[in-house]
Design a protein around this motif. Structure first.
Motif, PDB file in Angstrom:
ATOM      1  N   THR A   1      13.278  72.445  78.605  1.00 43.94           N
ATOM      2  CA  THR A   1      12.916  72.746  77.225  1.00 43.94           C
ATOM      3  C   THR A   1      11.429  72.553  76.952  1.00 43.94           C
ATOM      4  N   VAL A   2      10.698  71.983  77.921  1.00 39.01           N
ATOM      5  CA  VAL A   2       9.273  71.698  77.730  1.00 39.01           C
ATOM      6  C   VAL A   2       8.450  72.942  78.030  1.00 39.01           C
ATOM      7  N   ALA A   3       7.497  73.231  77.162  1.00 41.19           N
ATOM      8  CA  ALA A   3       6.629  74.386  77.364  1.00 41.19           C
ATOM      9  C   ALA A   3       5.690  74.139  78.534  1.00 41.19           C
TER      10      ALA A   3
ATOM     11  N   PRO B   1      21.436  77.321  68.189  1.00 40.30           N
ATOM     12  CA  PRO B   1      21.403  78.266  69.310  1.00 40.30           C
ATOM     13  C   PRO B   1      20.861  77.739  70.630  1.00 40.30           C
ATOM     14  N   SER B   2      19.906  76.794  70.580  1.00 36.55           N
ATOM     15  CA  SER B   2      19.259  76.376  71.824  1.00 36.55           C
ATOM     16  C   SER B   2      19.097  74.867  71.864  1.00 36.55           C
ATOM     17  N   PHE B   3      18.824  74.356  73.061  1.00 40.63           N
ATOM     18  CA  PHE B   3      18.540  72.933  73.225  1.00 40.63           C
ATOM     19  C   PHE B   3      17.320  72.549  72.392  1.00 40.63           C
ATOM     20  N   HIS B   4      16.298  73.386  72.414  1.00 37.36           N
ATOM     21  CA  HIS B   4      15.068  73.104  71.682  1.00 37.36           C
ATOM     22  C   HIS B   4      15.325  72.987  70.182  1.00 37.36           C
ATOM     23  N   SER B   5      16.309  73.717  69.667  1.00 41.78           N
ATOM     24  CA  SER B   5      16.591  73.682  68.234  1.00 41.78           C
ATOM     25  C   SER B   5      17.186  72.350  67.788  1.00 41.78           C
ATOM     26  N   LEU B   6      17.511  71.464  68.740  1.00 41.96           N
ATOM     27  CA  LEU B   6      18.048  70.138  68.417  1.00 41.96           C
ATOM     28  C   LEU B   6      16.950  69.088  68.243  1.00 41.96           C
TER      29      LEU B   6
ATOM     30  N   LYS C   1       9.934  75.625  74.950  1.00 42.89           N
ATOM     31  CA  LYS C   1       8.976  75.639  73.842  1.00 42.89           C
ATOM     32  C   LYS C   1       8.575  74.251  73.363  1.00 42.89           C
ATOM     33  N   GLY C   2       9.163  73.197  73.932  1.00 42.29           N
ATOM     34  CA  GLY C   2       8.998  71.856  73.383  1.00 42.29           C
ATOM     35  C   GLY C   2       7.788  71.102  73.902  1.00 42.29           C
ATOM     36  N   SER C   3       7.494  69.983  73.237  1.00 43.38           N
ATOM     37  CA  SER C   3       6.419  69.076  73.638  1.00 43.38           C
ATOM     38  C   SER C   3       7.020  67.859  74.324  1.00 43.38           C
TER      39      SER C   3
END
Length: 456
Positions: A254-256, A178-183, A36-38
């Motif tokens: 983690t990248v969208a 919960p997730s890598f993205h949440s960091l 989900k990340g940029s």
């Protein structure tokens, strides 16, 4: 409206929990490695995993190399790792465009080298290296907490393992994200923190190195011939650890979608911070202390338990270091979290269903407790740092990317790229073996000083 593009289809499948060949992701990939990340988020993750407090060991590495060899190794490390990380990113982008997005290092090894390589070589090495980084970060955090305690209370008697345990309790809380993205927001703060403690360390070196209390500057390399040779390879291992990452595929996961080009931008952001911090800390620390530079630069700022630079400056450096270590440890805990989630969670249930939350809470708490216990029992950061770099980061981050690229893209043997990659793979594989032997030798030599739960 026209048919959806491959990138749009990939994004929808990843969001739905399936990969691009219609297979369902396991719970580890589905919950921990959410895409989900940029590119900015990618840059934050990269910076936290690379620009971490082990960079404060660079003056110590210079003490075994000298000015010229030290600068050469530092520049080579920067160039080769930036190049290698881009090679991994291009391989990942290639497979994503072919309809199979790889989310983990062991997935890459399985697809490119075969199942045995992913299951018995890349996977175990990555797991051990990343969990070793968690242990090292926990130990270093305990040492920072103890230093802060001694600044505030000179002559205090609280033991190191108490501070390690306190940090472990805090890390249990962060581990539940919960997730890598949440960091991503934690790692943005981490980026600012690494700049902050590097600035404090450089300022401390300049203050002390130019004052009347400056220690004698001796830039000669100590010891006989064999000691110097072993010292060189040990220093190379330390520098490799400093530049090491080991989780490039997991960060890119983690990248969208579409992923093309985003990792390169993230790496550019990361290496702008790398150049700013690594070179300033290495040169200022070695200039100020020469071959007396300790395994962690901040330790040079205290003599007999008392600060020899302004206490507020040392306090800030230790505090910023401690805060960033919490982010670094959490980042390197992600491969462990992903494995545990894959084993214990049900991908068909929701991420926050009780069926998955309870095993997540218990397993992550147990993992952190185990790592904290090891850190408290064996508190020798320098030897641990060198062994992690030699055994794990040198092959994973220097040699393997070149092999993956050559096998995936099959560049012409008449071209520069093939032979450059081959040379990198051979040279750094050899260095990994030699540096591993050197690191083990150093541990054996220091074994006489080891004591469980030592108060170092």
């Amino acid at each position: 409206m026209g048919a959806p593009s491959r990138d749009e289809e990939e994004a929808k499948k990843m969001e739905a929990g399936g990969d691009t060949v219609g297979q369902k992701l396991d719970a580890g990939a589905l919950f921990v490695l959410q895409s989900k990340g940029s590119w900015l988020h990618c840059g934050y993750h990269l910076t936290t995993s690379i620009v971490a407090p082990p960079l404060l060991s660079l003056p110590f590495a210079f003490a075994s190399l000298g000015w010229s060899a030290g600068m050469i190794c530092l520049v080579v490390g920067a160039v080769v790792t930036f190049y290698s990380y881009n090679l991994i990113s291009r391989v990942l982008e290639h497979h994503a465009q072919q309809g199979r997005r790889q989310l983990r290092f062991r997935d890459m090894a399985t697809d490119i080298l075969g199942p045995g390589w992913g299951r018995y070589y890349i996977g175990p090495i990555q797991f051990l290296v990343c969990f070793g980084a968690v242990v090292a970060s926990t130990l270093l955090a305990g040492q920072s907490m103890k230093a802060i305690y001694l600044i505030a209370n000179p002559g205090g008697t609280i033991k190191l393992y108490v501070f390690v345990a306190i940090f472990g309790v805090f890390l249990v809380t962060l581990a539940q994200l919960p997730s890598f993205h949440s960091l991503r927001h934690v790692n943005l703060i981490s980026l600012l923190l690494c700049l902050s403690y590097s600035l404090c360390a450089v300022a401390g070196c300049i203050y002390l190195g130019s004052s009347d209390r400056a220690p004698p500057k001796d830039y000669s390399i100590r010891g006989g011939t064999s000691t110097r040779v072993y010292g060189v390879f040990n220093a190379i291992a330390v520098i490799a650890t400093t530049y090491g990452n080991g989780i490039i595929p997991e960060i890119q996961a983690t990248v969208a979608a579409p992923v093309t080009g985003k990792m390169f931008k993230g790496l550019c952001l990361c290496y702008a911070v790398v150049v700013t911090t690594f070179f300033s800390v290495a040169t200022a620390g070695y200039w100020a202390f020469g071959n007396a530079a300790q395994g962690l630069l901040l330790n040079n700022f205290m003599v007999d338990g008392r600060a020899i630079i302004p206490e507020w400056l040392l306090l800030l450096a230790e505090l910023f270091t401690l805060m960033q270590l919490s982010a670094t440890a959490t980042v390197y805990l992600q491969p462990t979290n992903e494995v545990l989630e894959g084993l214990l969670s049900d991908p068909k249930a929701g991420q926050y269903a009780a069926r998955n939350v309870v095993p997540r809470l218990l397993s992550r708490t147990a993992a952190v407790a185990f790592g904290t216990t090891i850190a408290a029992m064996i508190p020798f950061f320098g030897d641990m740092n060198a062994l992690i770099g030699a055994f794990g980061f040198l092959p994973l981050d220097f040699a393997v990317p070149a092999i993956f690229y050559n096998l995936t893209f099959k560049p012409s043997k008449k071209g520069v790229v093939f032979w450059l990659n081959t040379a990198i793979a051979i040279v750094f594989s050899a260095l990994a073996v030699i540096a591993s032997v050197t690191a083990v030798r150093q541990i054996i030599l220091d074994a006489g000083t080891y004591k469980l739960f030592a108060n170092v």
